[in-house]
Design a protein around this motif. Structure first.
Motif, PDB file in Angstrom:
ATOM      1  N   HIS A  40      60.911  32.002  25.794  1.00 33.12           N
ATOM      2  CA  HIS A  40      60.194  30.700  26.027  1.00 33.12           C
ATOM      3  C   HIS A  40      59.417  30.144  25.143  1.00 33.12           C
ATOM      4  N   LYS A  41      59.759  30.570  23.794  1.00 34.86           N
ATOM      5  CA  LYS A  41      58.707  30.153  22.679  1.00 34.86           C
ATOM      6  C   LYS A  41      58.820  28.902  22.503  1.00 34.86           C
ATOM      7  N   LYS A  42      59.857  28.203  22.370  1.00 31.92           N
ATOM      8  CA  LYS A  42      59.954  26.813  21.984  1.00 31.92           C
ATOM      9  C   LYS A  42      59.174  25.846  22.961  1.00 31.92           C
ATOM     10  N   LEU A  43      59.416  26.408  24.141  1.00 32.00           N
ATOM     11  CA  LEU A  43      58.771  25.600  25.491  1.00 32.00           C
ATOM     12  C   LEU A  43      57.313  25.541  25.286  1.00 32.00           C
ATOM     13  N   PHE A  44      56.779  26.743  24.536  1.00 32.25           N
ATOM     14  CA  PHE A  44      55.206  26.812  24.571  1.00 32.25           C
ATOM     15  C   PHE A  44      54.789  26.443  23.403  1.00 32.25           C
ATOM     16  N   LEU A  45      55.648  26.313  22.506  1.00 29.27           N
ATOM     17  CA  LEU A  45      55.200  25.716  21.212  1.00 29.27           C
ATOM     18  C   LEU A  45      55.019  24.303  21.120  1.00 29.27           C
TER      19      LEU A  45
ATOM     20  N   ASN B  94      48.480  23.326  34.928  1.00 26.29           N
ATOM     21  CA  ASN B  94      49.173  23.539  36.319  1.00 26.29           C
ATOM     22  C   ASN B  94      50.442  22.695  36.569  1.00 26.29           C
ATOM     23  N   HIS B  95      50.361  21.540  36.030  1.00 27.96           N
ATOM     24  CA  HIS B  95      51.437  20.704  36.143  1.00 27.96           C
ATOM     25  C   HIS B  95      52.482  21.219  35.384  1.00 27.96           C
ATOM     26  N   PHE B  96      52.454  21.614  34.234  1.00 30.66           N
ATOM     27  CA  PHE B  96      53.294  22.164  33.370  1.00 30.66           C
ATOM     28  C   PHE B  96      53.979  23.352  33.850  1.00 30.66           C
TER      29      PHE B  96
END
Length: 261
Positions: free
Chosen positions: A3-8, A49-51
């Protein structure tokens, strides 16, 4: 890292959002427990929370501000501003923290230090990184047990000094003490080898405070020790509190740590 790209990308979104704030209009009020909260805590809580609901709709979300519980073995622990007192002072010692547990195991951690434009991130069995949003460079965080430490640095709270914690650091012959805000950023200081021991004996830590920094430190090679060898309960906890003394430390300090706390 799955999930790295999503959280970057999410860290960059947060960076833009926070830069748009006019902090001259800062206003805080006390919650029921007496701790401060601002409208910015509440705004970031909604954004996070939306994310999470968009990308992980079946997961539980537990935060300092609210809980959204489903029948899931996965729980996100959210602290939109870890170090609200420091945020109010505008001294930069606060962070956005998001951690994920599967049952009682932490499997992902996100600590965004806005004032330094740095994201600290880890996934279980995949290591820890720091990503600099200014130059888009990424570095692995690696702590070595055989590292030579000529001057050991302990960490103390900036706002709430505790004599028992200071006495402990003296007992293990810490050379120097650095004061900081934010529980998570103190743990990050150890994960980046800028400090070596943090003792927290006040039983005031929530699971949203510790979830993300815990995995970032341990995936880098650092260690946590919990009173009576009793780690936090993330799955169906009674009150979302750690409720035990704890130590976070660099692995090179292992033989100096006194576990009778």
């Amino acid at each position: 890292m799955k999930h790295k790209k999503l959280f970057l990308d999410f860290a960059k979104l947060l960076q833009t959002r926070i830069r748009s704030w006019d902090l001259s209009k800062m206003h805080a009020h006390d919650k029921e427990d007496g701790s401060p909260v601002t409208r910015y805590d509440e705004e970031l809580n909604l954004v996070i929370n939306h994310f999470l609901r968009k990308n992980f709709p079946e997961h539980n979300i537990v935060g300092e501000e609210e809980q959204d519980l489903k029948e899931s073995e996965y729980t996100w622990y959210v602290d939109p501003i870890d170090g609200t007192k420091e945020f109010i002072k505008q001294n930069g010692q606060w962070a956005v923290q998001i951690g994920l547990s599967h049952r009682n195991e932490v499997i992902l951690g996100f600590v965004f230090h806005f004032s330094e434009d740095k994201l600290y991130y880890a996934e279980k069995s995949a290591g820890s990184i720091v990503y600099n949003l200014k130059n888009e460079k990424e570095e692995l965080l690696i702590l070595k047990a055989d590292e030579l430490i000529p001057e050991s640095i302990g960490l103390a709270s900036f706002s709430n000094k505790d004599q028992a914690e200071l006495d402990y650091l003296e007992k293990i012959n810490i050379s120097k003490i650095t004061e900081m805000g934010s529980f998570g950023l103190k743990v990050i200081q150890i994960a980046t080898a800028k400090a070596h021991v943090y003792a927290n004996f006040r039983n005031l830590i929530g699971l949203w405070d510790i979830c993300a920094p815990e995995i970032i430190l341990t995936e880098a090679g650092g260690k946590f020790y919990f009173e009576n060898e009793n780690p936090p309960i993330y799955y169906h906890p009674e009150n979302y509190q750690v409720n035990r003394k704890l130590l976070a430390y660099h692995p090179a300090m292992d033989d100096k740590i006194i576990r009778d706390i």
